[in-house]
Design a protein around this motif. Sequence first.
Motif, PDB file in Angstrom:
ATOM      1  N   LEU A 184       0.791  -1.278   0.012  1.00 33.73           N
ATOM      2  CA  LEU A 184      -0.001   0.047   0.168  1.00 33.73           C
ATOM      3  C   LEU A 184       0.789   1.311  -0.053  1.00 33.73           C
ATOM      4  O   LEU A 184       0.503   2.108  -0.851  1.00 33.73           O
ATOM      5  N   PRO A 185       1.900   1.420   0.832  1.00 33.60           N
ATOM      6  CA  PRO A 185       2.568   2.660   0.616  1.00 33.60           C
ATOM      7  C   PRO A 185       3.276   2.855  -0.656  1.00 33.60           C
ATOM      8  O   PRO A 185       3.171   4.144  -1.135  1.00 33.60           O
ATOM      9  N   VAL A 186       3.672   1.952  -1.091  1.00 31.58           N
ATOM     10  CA  VAL A 186       4.410   1.927  -2.469  1.00 31.58           C
ATOM     11  C   VAL A 186       3.596   2.427  -3.528  1.00 31.58           C
ATOM     12  O   VAL A 186       3.440   3.257  -4.441  1.00 31.58           O
ATOM     13  N   ARG A 187       2.073   1.849  -3.447  1.00 34.31           N
ATOM     14  CA  ARG A 187       1.045   2.167  -4.595  1.00 34.31           C
ATOM     15  C   ARG A 187       0.489   3.507  -4.214  1.00 34.31           C
ATOM     16  O   ARG A 187       0.361   4.347  -5.015  1.00 34.31           O
ATOM     17  N   LEU A 188       0.407   4.097  -2.957  1.00 38.13           N
ATOM     18  CA  LEU A 188      -0.043   5.294  -2.753  1.00 38.13           C
ATOM     19  C   LEU A 188       1.004   6.255  -3.281  1.00 38.13           C
ATOM     20  O   LEU A 188       0.545   7.251  -3.831  1.00 38.13           O
ATOM     21  N   LYS A 189       2.280   6.125  -2.947  1.00 38.66           N
ATOM     22  CA  LYS A 189       3.272   7.122  -3.544  1.00 38.66           C
ATOM     23  C   LYS A 189       3.145   7.190  -4.898  1.00 38.66           C
ATOM     24  O   LYS A 189       3.236   8.302  -5.612  1.00 38.66           O
ATOM     25  N   ALA A 190       3.033   6.005  -5.595  1.00 37.21           N
ATOM     26  CA  ALA A 190       3.039   6.024  -7.273  1.00 37.21           C
ATOM     27  C   ALA A 190       1.755   6.873  -7.585  1.00 37.21           C
ATOM     28  O   ALA A 190       1.830   7.658  -8.553  1.00 37.21           O
ATOM     29  N   LYS A 236      -3.004  16.152   6.292  1.00 38.01           N
ATOM     30  CA  LYS A 236      -2.470  15.150   5.315  1.00 38.01           C
ATOM     31  C   LYS A 236      -1.963  14.030   5.741  1.00 38.01           C
ATOM     32  O   LYS A 236      -1.149  13.219   4.982  1.00 38.01           O
ATOM     33  N   ASN A 237      -2.150  13.438   6.751  1.00 38.10           N
ATOM     34  CA  ASN A 237      -1.803  11.982   7.276  1.00 38.10           C
ATOM     35  C   ASN A 237      -2.751  10.886   6.994  1.00 38.10           C
ATOM     36  O   ASN A 237      -4.032  11.213   7.360  1.00 38.10           O
ATOM     37  N   ILE A 238      -2.403  10.037   6.245  1.00 32.11           N
ATOM     38  CA  ILE A 238      -3.365   8.984   5.879  1.00 32.11           C
ATOM     39  C   ILE A 238      -3.299   7.624   6.460  1.00 32.11           C
ATOM     40  O   ILE A 238      -2.098   7.042   6.527  1.00 32.11           O
ATOM     41  N   ASN A 239      -4.329   7.090   6.793  1.00 29.02           N
ATOM     42  CA  ASN A 239      -4.320   5.917   7.436  1.00 29.02           C
ATOM     43  C   ASN A 239      -5.067   4.808   6.499  1.00 29.02           C
ATOM     44  O   ASN A 239      -6.165   5.275   6.039  1.00 29.02           O
ATOM     45  N   LEU A 240      -4.545   3.646   6.440  1.00 22.36           N
ATOM     46  CA  LEU A 240      -5.123   2.585   5.331  1.00 22.36           C
ATOM     47  C   LEU A 240      -5.317   1.303   6.267  1.00 22.36           C
ATOM     48  O   LEU A 240      -4.478   0.923   6.790  1.00 22.36           O
ATOM     49  N   SER A 241      -6.880   0.830   6.105  1.00 19.46           N
ATOM     50  CA  SER A 241      -6.975  -0.381   6.706  1.00 19.46           C
ATOM     51  C   SER A 241      -6.166  -1.685   6.007  1.00 19.46           C
ATOM     52  O   SER A 241      -6.370  -1.810   4.562  1.00 19.46           O
ATOM     53  N   LEU A 242      -5.771  -2.548   6.795  1.00 17.90           N
ATOM     54  CA  LEU A 242      -5.107  -3.530   6.240  1.00 17.90           C
ATOM     55  C   LEU A 242      -6.105  -4.586   5.467  1.00 17.90           C
ATOM     56  O   LEU A 242      -5.891  -5.403   4.524  1.00 17.90           O
ATOM     57  N   SER A 243      -7.445  -4.119   5.756  1.00 13.71           N
ATOM     58  CA  SER A 243      -8.453  -4.939   5.046  1.00 13.71           C
ATOM     59  C   SER A 243      -8.475  -4.496   3.707  1.00 13.71           C
ATOM     60  O   SER A 243      -9.227  -5.166   2.754  1.00 13.71           O
ATOM     61  N   LEU A 244      -7.927  -3.603   3.055  1.00  6.51           N
ATOM     62  CA  LEU A 244      -7.892  -3.203   1.536  1.00  6.51           C
ATOM     63  C   LEU A 244      -7.085  -4.304   0.912  1.00  6.51           C
ATOM     64  O   LEU A 244      -7.708  -4.401  -0.322  1.00  6.51           O
ATOM     65  N   MET A 245      -6.654  -5.187   1.457  1.00 10.80           N
ATOM     66  CA  MET A 245      -5.866  -6.251   0.863  1.00 10.80           C
ATOM     67  C   MET A 245      -6.879  -7.335   0.412  1.00 10.80           C
ATOM     68  O   MET A 245      -6.545  -8.414   0.038  1.00 10.80           O
ATOM     69  N   LEU A 246      -8.082  -7.429   0.986  1.00  6.45           N
ATOM     70  CA  LEU A 246      -9.135  -8.174   0.626  1.00  6.45           C
ATOM     71  C   LEU A 246      -9.852  -7.677  -0.694  1.00  6.45           C
ATOM     72  O   LEU A 246     -10.562  -8.435  -1.158  1.00  6.45           O
ATOM     73  N   LYS A 256       0.122   5.394   7.392  1.00 16.14           N
ATOM     74  CA  LYS A 256       0.230   4.316   8.376  1.00 16.14           C
ATOM     75  C   LYS A 256      -0.869   3.126   8.122  1.00 16.14           C
ATOM     76  O   LYS A 256      -1.855   3.408   7.441  1.00 16.14           O
ATOM     77  N   ILE A 257      -0.663   2.068   8.384  1.00 11.92           N
ATOM     78  CA  ILE A 257      -1.292   0.922   8.198  1.00 11.92           C
ATOM     79  C   ILE A 257      -2.066   0.507   9.539  1.00 11.92           C
ATOM     80  O   ILE A 257      -1.295   0.461  10.753  1.00 11.92           O
TER      81      ILE A 257
END
Length: 233
Positions: free
Chosen positions: A138-144, A172-182, A157-158
């Motif tokens: 996720l961090p790599v894809r967000l950066k891209a 501008k702090n982004i939080n992403l749920s690990l459930s995104l990988m579903l 952050k995950i």
Amino acid sequence: MEKKLQNSQLGTILIRTSAHARHYNLRVKEGMVIATMPEHGDEQKLRSFIQKKRPQLLRFLSRETPVTRLLNEQTDLQATTFKLHIFCSDRSNYYMKLEKGMLHIACPQQTRFNDEKVQATLRGLLERALRHEAKRVLPVRLKALAEQYHFSYSTVKINNSKTRWGSCSGGKNINLSLSLMLLPPHLVDYVLLHELCHTLKMNHSERFWSLMDQVTAKKAKVLRKELKRYSTL
């Protein structure tokens, strides 16, 4: 007191009588309709209530993904970066291995998959794998995506949020749920772009959705509707 009924459309219905219940209540959990009524309630009235709410119950059941149901050897779950494979072996403990796009979870031969402790163990193993992949991907894809569409953000952050796929603070702090990988990859991108758009628009105004349309080839509302078919871990 509780008992189970079988319905040709709704599947298994668990009927519970509760001394604390004041009303007739319906909910869907792990692919099952759970109906609760007061201690001196009328079961026939409850059954009529279930029939009345059948269309809504069917919609809730259709939204449930395999991960919200019973995890066992028949579970067919395709995550963003791996496919889940649960099987029994002659091992005396649980074992997990992620390789070549497959998450293998080995269980003891006599595993009782309907046991709550077994389900907690399997979900824990699945969560570990999802967290590992989320931190890797996720961090790599967000950066891209930020570079592609000229967004900027402070940190990423995950977490293991059960209520939202992601969030963005005023700083501008982004939080992403690990459930995104579903989710399938195109919906992962949709959520990431959603949070990146919040770095410019901290609301869901028309201007926000206009910005979302710009970065999703005018598919924001279609993707939003598709995302509602999925649920977090």
